[in-house]
Write a protein that holds these residues in place. Sequence first.
Motif, PDB file in Angstrom:
ATOM      1  N   GLN A   1       4.396   9.607  -5.060  1.00 28.35           N
ATOM      2  CA  GLN A   1       5.188   8.623  -5.809  1.00 28.35           C
ATOM      3  C   GLN A   1       4.510   7.265  -5.802  1.00 28.35           C
ATOM      4  O   GLN A   1       4.124   6.759  -4.741  1.00 28.35           O
ATOM      5  N   VAL A   2       4.362   6.660  -6.957  1.00 22.23           N
ATOM      6  CA  VAL A   2       3.786   5.317  -7.071  1.00 22.23           C
ATOM      7  C   VAL A   2       4.797   4.442  -7.802  1.00 22.23           C
ATOM      8  O   VAL A   2       4.649   4.118  -8.981  1.00 22.23           O
TER       9      VAL A   2
ATOM     10  N   GLN B   1       0.818  -1.206   0.000  1.00 18.45           N
ATOM     11  CA  GLN B   1       0.000   0.000   0.000  1.00 18.45           C
ATOM     12  C   GLN B   1       0.860   1.268   0.000  1.00 18.45           C
ATOM     13  O   GLN B   1       0.545   2.236  -0.686  1.00 18.45           O
ATOM     14  N   GLU B   2       1.965   1.269   0.766  1.00 19.44           N
ATOM     15  CA  GLU B   2       2.828   2.440   0.786  1.00 19.44           C
ATOM     16  C   GLU B   2       3.487   2.681  -0.575  1.00 19.44           C
ATOM     17  O   GLU B   2       3.715   3.823  -0.973  1.00 19.44           O
ATOM     18  N   THR B   3       3.781   1.580  -1.280  1.00 20.50           N
ATOM     19  CA  THR B   3       4.492   1.706  -2.556  1.00 20.50           C
ATOM     20  C   THR B   3       3.565   2.077  -3.699  1.00 20.50           C
ATOM     21  O   THR B   3       3.871   2.968  -4.503  1.00 20.50           O
ATOM     22  N   PHE B   4       2.417   1.394  -3.771  1.00 23.36           N
ATOM     23  CA  PHE B   4       1.557   1.562  -4.943  1.00 23.36           C
ATOM     24  C   PHE B   4       0.269   2.332  -4.644  1.00 23.36           C
ATOM     25  O   PHE B   4      -0.543   2.548  -5.549  1.00 23.36           O
ATOM     26  N   LYS B   5       0.060   2.714  -3.379  1.00 25.70           N
ATOM     27  CA  LYS B   5      -1.080   3.548  -2.975  1.00 25.70           C
ATOM     28  C   LYS B   5      -2.419   2.868  -3.227  1.00 25.70           C
ATOM     29  O   LYS B   5      -3.447   3.526  -3.418  1.00 25.70           O
TER      30      LYS B   5
ATOM     31  N   ILE C   1      17.058   8.194  -0.374  1.00 23.41           N
ATOM     32  CA  ILE C   1      16.827   9.631  -0.454  1.00 23.41           C
ATOM     33  C   ILE C   1      16.518   9.971  -1.908  1.00 23.41           C
ATOM     34  O   ILE C   1      17.307   9.650  -2.804  1.00 23.41           O
ATOM     35  N   PRO C   2      15.379  10.599  -2.193  1.00 26.26           N
ATOM     36  CA  PRO C   2      15.046  10.917  -3.591  1.00 26.26           C
ATOM     37  C   PRO C   2      16.138  11.762  -4.238  1.00 26.26           C
ATOM     38  O   PRO C   2      16.660  12.702  -3.621  1.00 26.26           O
TER      39      PRO C   2
END
Length: 1040
Positions: free
Chosen positions: A639-640, A338-342, A698-699
């Motif tokens: 971000q997805v 869920q955190e990665t792909f929302k 870190i982005p």
Amino acid sequence: NSSEEAVTQRSVRMSDDLMKKMLRAVLQANKNGVSITRLQGEYRSLTGEFIPDRKLGYPSLECFLRSIPSVVRMENRMGEIMCFAAVCQETAHIAQLVARQKSSKRAPGRSQMLNCRMRSKLASNFVFYGRSRLSLSQSASSENGSFLNVFPRWPKKPRTSLRQPDRAPVRSALSSFPALSITISNVPPPPTPKALQPGGYNPQVVQSRISEVLKKYCSGLWLSKLPSVYRDMYNQDLPGQAVIDLENWTHICSPTTTPFSPTPPSPTSPTPPSLIPTSPTSPFLTSPTWMASPTPTTPIPLSPTAVSIPVEGCLRLKELLSKYSHGLWAHALPKLYQETFKVPFPEDILANLSLLLDICTVEYPMADNKKKAILYGPTTEYKAKVGTPSSPSGYKLNSTPMVPPLLLPKEEFPSVLVVEASSTDQIILRYIGEGYSQALETMEESMSTVYSQLSAPRLLPFPSAGKLAAVKVEGGEEVVRAQVCEVMTDKVKVYYVDHGFSEVLSRTKLLELQKDFLKLPFQATTCTLAGNQLSVLQTLESLAVGKILLVELLQHDADPPQVVLYDTSHDDEVNINAVCLKALQDKAMENPLQVNSTYMNVSVTNVCSDGTIFCQLPSRGRVKLNEILDKIEAFFITQVTSESLVSTPFCGKCCLARYKGRWSRVEITNLHGSRVLDIKFVDLGVPASVEVIELREIPPPFLHELMVIPPQAIKCCLAELEVGVWTPEAVLWLRGAVVNSMDCSMKISMLDEAKLVHIYLFISKGSQDVTNSVNHQMATSGLWKQPGPQKDGLPTPSFLDSPACSPIPVSTNTPSPLDGAGDASNPTLVTSAWGEKQLVLPPLLELPQAGQNMDVYVSVACHPGHFVLQPWQDLYKLVVLMGEMVLYYNQREETPGPGDVQKGEVYAAKVDHNWHRVLVNRVLSSGLVSVYELDYGKHELVSCTLLQPLIESFRQLPFQGITAQLAGVEQRVWSEAASIVFRNHVEKKPLVAQVECVVEAELPWDRKVIVYLVDTSREETDIWVHNIMADFPEEQSTAA
């Protein structure tokens, strides 16, 4: 007074003699000598301490060594000082025996053009990293530790099928050991394995292996996948006849062509969803214990739509699993997904993990806990690239002969010479050691000989870019290989493919390279500096170029591989990757610290158990940091993608983790396997243990801005209050009073050399008088209790009492690790935990019967009469267990330990950042406890404050350490020479143990096995260790 002085002088002499004895043991174990730069590391690896040259009054280690010529002989070789054991009449026989061993793989190598020497790096206590199923097929060899790449660092699995020694007499085993094609048979061989069945295989061995496979695949396994899984685990093909015989082995597995429940159905719960076979001819294998349900039920076939996973969901799962090549806990999937792909994770998948068998492999490391499953994505084993090789110069070879590719070293921390660094993505280095610099030295010596004997060496005709040539080094006799880079009018620019640099020279210097000198791979290779995408070239050049360092290879399948560089020439090793990043920090963003200055609006972020505290001061960097972190929060919300997931952690890496719901900067400080690691929130001074899935990269848009900000946490201590062991009450009171308070202020009283800031801390805005400080309140309260002096001196370190350092008689009545802990029949001695109900011990480890073989790893080797084995097949379960213990106990480390530690009880103890299952041997009046590591066989001294109850969850896996004795030799008092030779052959190595007998006992640590040890790492012959030890004459083994 005179008597006390005499006792003191006598104890000093004894300590000095012991130190010399240990030093001599280190030097005798290295027949090629030890460089003075790595002697301290070698000595510490044996004794746990450094050579105390400064304490003995010498200005340097070299001066001290020259003062003891009876122990150390020093030589200057190629500009480097080498240390050898001085041979005297008493130790001459030891030197002769060690010299007859095979050459050490750590022997220093050199090249004709550069002085290349190896250095040692202390390995971590944690040995194995990664999943067993993949790693057992790797041919890597390591000593211990740290880890984390697509190539798990497990040593190669020993070959269980042993070659029996020939019956014809041959030369002495020890004297012939250096030969590569030797068969050892000077003593009668152990029992020969049973005859093979028609079909050319041993059914008992195959059955036991298939049982191990099904223990790991508790949900069952498709028969079509069995051969590949078998090959991955055992590095051997599954015999075809065994597949045919499988249907008759109902005691091993239950083949079925009907759908079935992958988990045992309970009488009160409905049958879980089942998986429909892909074809009627693809049976599903399960362990028979799973089919023996109290109330067997008939599985209900489901429609394809009921068991299918959407294509998009499959792709997302594959994407996540590809980021974690060492596996992913199934229970972590929903949150990570869920955190990665929302989007929410389909929860019904967790109830039936067999739905994922088409996209991943499901394994249960804890057979009794079906809620703990690890998911592994498709494996991509690294293979050497085949094709037209290129040199680091970038030019393809256009010559007909092919040069083999350079294979990466198998060591965990190989030595390298850093030749050049044009950027962090283009570092040229050379590997040092056997097969690399030593092979190059041999080849270049041959080249010099061959070309010097030619009356008129043939020049390279028509040189062009990419062609290989031989070049004679100007001013010397050396001849080296080179590649033409650029052709000019009368000169050419060449690149020395083995030494990593370029030069412009005359065309007449180019000689035709003979085909015999194309067999060795180019020795100069390129790599990238892990975690450094920023401009740190100047710092990198000053720290690394031209030096011999240790390298940690993170990604073997990357081209070029990512590395971490370590400089071990200092007392404390230097992580060059981390130092390069710290060089970017802008000191102008710090609040300058000055003595007697007062600072307002101080935020106390952490209070440690030893009394040190971490504070944040108002500064430009603190404001900028909060701004960037707010932007990163917004970035991750939109971000997805899985790009920000950390897939390759390493010590010193800077990344992000959540602290109280907010992303914060962290540095990885320690690694426990591939999934659990220690971190430190650099801006808060807060340590933590987390799973790797909780970290984020870190982005890139914020990387440079974030790295120039120095850490905002300043390490302080309260003036006039000594840092040390504070009472738990004092720590808790201080935390409650100052942590997260916004009204704190502080006054600096002193800045010491250790960068510790001594302060007076105030929690009110009133007077800054010292009497109003927190320091004064604690000093005058009953909470602050200075620890009293120890009743006795520190006990002798455990390694000095170990059998490895002094000869110990071995008999059938060898003392157990408990060493007289009391009546073993009393269950309270081994099953109680303070303040809790009594807990039972883990089940006894299943051991093979006499005459059977087992794959083992030797964790500790004292001498042939006492060593400790670990069963190879279940070592990955121990890695998982210790990772879970780190997560559990590090979160409750501040919980008070036992008020009364009892001898003979089992606890969890923290040893060198890891939590171990231990048995208490002795409780000392100094507050220390002597413990025995039940999974590794080591004796340690720890503070009683580092003990915690061993909860029931960590008592399920049998203790993995097995006390053992070598079969085939007469047991006696083994000499120092025999012990050294034995340790060099078996310690920290995977071997095959053939069981002669098992000495059973009621308690796990009292059991013992008597085994033959066999090294099966060589293709041409097996090394039976008892044959080597039998070569020691009786008079030498009993020498004092």
